[in-house]
Enzyme design. Sequence first.
Site, PDB file in Angstrom:
ATOM      1  N   GLU A  74       0.850  -1.197   0.000  1.00 25.33           N
ATOM      2  CA  GLU A  74       0.000   0.000   0.000  1.00 25.33           C
ATOM      3  C   GLU A  74       0.882   1.243   0.000  1.00 25.33           C
ATOM      4  O   GLU A  74       1.741   1.407   0.883  1.00 25.33           O
ATOM      5  CB  GLU A  74      -0.964   0.026   1.198  1.00 25.33           C
ATOM      6  CG  GLU A  74      -1.828   1.292   1.138  1.00 25.33           C
ATOM      7  CD  GLU A  74      -3.040   1.304   2.042  1.00 25.33           C
ATOM      8  OE1 GLU A  74      -3.341   0.286   2.696  1.00 25.33           O
ATOM      9  OE2 GLU A  74      -3.695   2.375   2.092  1.00 25.33           O
ATOM     10  N   ASP A 124      -2.470  12.244  -2.798  1.00 25.13           N
ATOM     11  CA  ASP A 124      -2.568  13.711  -2.805  1.00 25.13           C
ATOM     12  C   ASP A 124      -2.891  14.178  -4.226  1.00 25.13           C
ATOM     13  O   ASP A 124      -2.174  13.836  -5.165  1.00 25.13           O
ATOM     14  CB  ASP A 124      -1.248  14.323  -2.337  1.00 25.13           C
ATOM     15  CG  ASP A 124      -0.951  13.991  -0.877  1.00 25.13           C
ATOM     16  OD1 ASP A 124      -1.914  13.834  -0.097  1.00 25.13           O
ATOM     17  OD2 ASP A 124       0.235  13.878  -0.527  1.00 25.13           O
ATOM     18  N   ARG A 165     -11.241   7.193   7.161  1.00 22.77           N
ATOM     19  CA  ARG A 165     -11.830   8.469   7.593  1.00 22.77           C
ATOM     20  C   ARG A 165     -11.501   9.573   6.589  1.00 22.77           C
ATOM     21  O   ARG A 165     -12.296  10.459   6.339  1.00 22.77           O
ATOM     22  CB  ARG A 165     -11.317   8.843   8.979  1.00 22.77           C
ATOM     23  CG  ARG A 165     -12.088   8.138  10.086  1.00 22.77           C
ATOM     24  CD  ARG A 165     -11.582   8.553  11.430  1.00 22.77           C
ATOM     25  NE  ARG A 165     -10.145   8.319  11.515  1.00 22.77           N
ATOM     26  CZ  ARG A 165      -9.347   8.857  12.413  1.00 22.77           C
ATOM     27  NH1 ARG A 165      -9.819   9.696  13.295  1.00 22.77           N
ATOM     28  NH2 ARG A 165      -8.064   8.571  12.442  1.00 22.77           N
TER      29      ARG A 165
HETATM   30  C1  SAM Z   1      -4.605  12.108   0.886  1.00 19.46           C
HETATM   31  S1  SAM Z   1      -3.726  10.961   1.798  1.00 19.46           S
HETATM   32  C2  SAM Z   1      -4.667   9.452   1.696  1.00 19.46           C
HETATM   33  C3  SAM Z   1      -4.313   8.468   2.736  1.00 19.46           C
HETATM   34  C4  SAM Z   1      -4.950   7.077   2.650  1.00 19.46           C
HETATM   35  N1  SAM Z   1      -4.564   6.379   1.458  1.00 19.46           N
HETATM   36  C5  SAM Z   1      -6.446   7.126   2.758  1.00 19.46           C
HETATM   37  O1  SAM Z   1      -7.140   6.886   1.750  1.00 19.46           O
HETATM   38  O2  SAM Z   1      -6.945   7.374   3.851  1.00 19.46           O
HETATM   39  C6  SAM Z   1      -2.321  10.616   0.754  1.00 19.46           C
HETATM   40  C7  SAM Z   1      -1.139  10.067   1.503  1.00 19.46           C
HETATM   41  O3  SAM Z   1      -0.083   9.768   0.594  1.00 19.46           O
HETATM   42  C8  SAM Z   1       1.136  10.058   1.225  1.00 19.46           C
HETATM   43  N2  SAM Z   1       2.199  10.192   0.213  1.00 19.46           N
HETATM   44  C9  SAM Z   1       2.465  11.257  -0.572  1.00 19.46           C
HETATM   45  N3  SAM Z   1       3.537  11.034  -1.347  1.00 19.46           N
HETATM   46  C10 SAM Z   1       3.971   9.779  -1.049  1.00 19.46           C
HETATM   47  C11 SAM Z   1       5.053   8.970  -1.500  1.00 19.46           C
HETATM   48  N4  SAM Z   1       5.911   9.412  -2.434  1.00 19.46           N
HETATM   49  N5  SAM Z   1       5.216   7.754  -0.959  1.00 19.46           N
HETATM   50  C12 SAM Z   1       4.351   7.299  -0.009  1.00 19.46           C
HETATM   51  N6  SAM Z   1       3.305   8.013   0.441  1.00 19.46           N
HETATM   52  C13 SAM Z   1       3.116   9.233  -0.064  1.00 19.46           C
HETATM   53  C14 SAM Z   1       0.835  11.313   2.008  1.00 19.46           C
HETATM   54  O4  SAM Z   1       1.746  11.535   3.070  1.00 19.46           O
HETATM   55  C15 SAM Z   1      -0.573  11.053   2.506  1.00 19.46           C
HETATM   56  O5  SAM Z   1      -0.597  10.459   3.784  1.00 19.46           O
END
Ligand code: SAM
Length: 219
Positions: free
Chosen positions: A51, A125, A200
């Site tokens: 994931e 994001d 959430r």
């Molecule tokens: C908008 S959140 C969604 C979190 C989760 N997937 C959810 O649906 O609840 C996107 C997440 O991707 C992470 N993220 C951004 N760039 C990333 C990268 N290069 N590698 C891993 N995670 C990353 C961010 O820190 C953030 O926690």
Amino acid sequence: MPQSPHGPLRSFGRLKSRPVKPRQAALMETLLPQISVPEGPVAITGETWLEIGFGGGEHLAAQAARAPNVALIGAEPFVNGVASAVRHVEEQALTNVRIHHGDARDLIANIPDVSIARVFILFPDPWPKARHHKRRLIQPELIEDLARILKPGGRLRFASDWANYVDWTLERFEASPKFNWLADRADDWRIPPADHITTRYEEKRLGDCAPVFLDFERP
Ligand SMILES: C[S@@+](CC[C@H](N)C(=O)[O-])C[C@H]1O[C@@H](n2cnc3c(N)ncnc32)[C@H](O)[C@@H]1O
């Protein structure tokens, strides 16, 4: 968190991390080192799912609880997310979760070819402004890397509630001969798949469309 050759990640939506709660901070010291993916080549044994950007780790932990015979590796650079995930791992006494606290792209570079059965990229994001699209996680290089690590018949799920990011992702995966989109009809992308776990974050509906789920297969 080790330095990434991709440089520091730009933060979307939050400029500062919140203080980590004492219990989670303790688990960061005790449990996280035990379940962290060691640096260097990643040893994969048995069915393994990945994931990318697990946020608070709710989906990661719930999938791990449902599939005790599968190893779940999660990557997340955001400290509060990792702190929340270790709490889920402890509360549910999960023994099949491994965490990379950092950029998923650094982890993927260390994952052997043809070793992963499923990948989840859920509500990444969105970076909706055109000048920020280059910061989006979904880029042709990542798609190539994911094709490399997935087994034949392996699955990848992308979800977003930003219409432009959905179109962007579909365009890029459709341009790759290494993935097939599995949808036959609109309900396949409009209705959450039966095995999806809502977080959430997803419930906040921060995007500009209803959530869309794209499931791809590595032929
Ligand atoms: C908008 S959140 C969604 C979190 C989760 N997937 C959810 O649906 O609840 C996107 C997440 O991707 C992470 N993220 C951004 N760039 C990333 C990268 N290069 N590698 C891993 N995670 C990353 C961010 O820190 C953030 O926690």
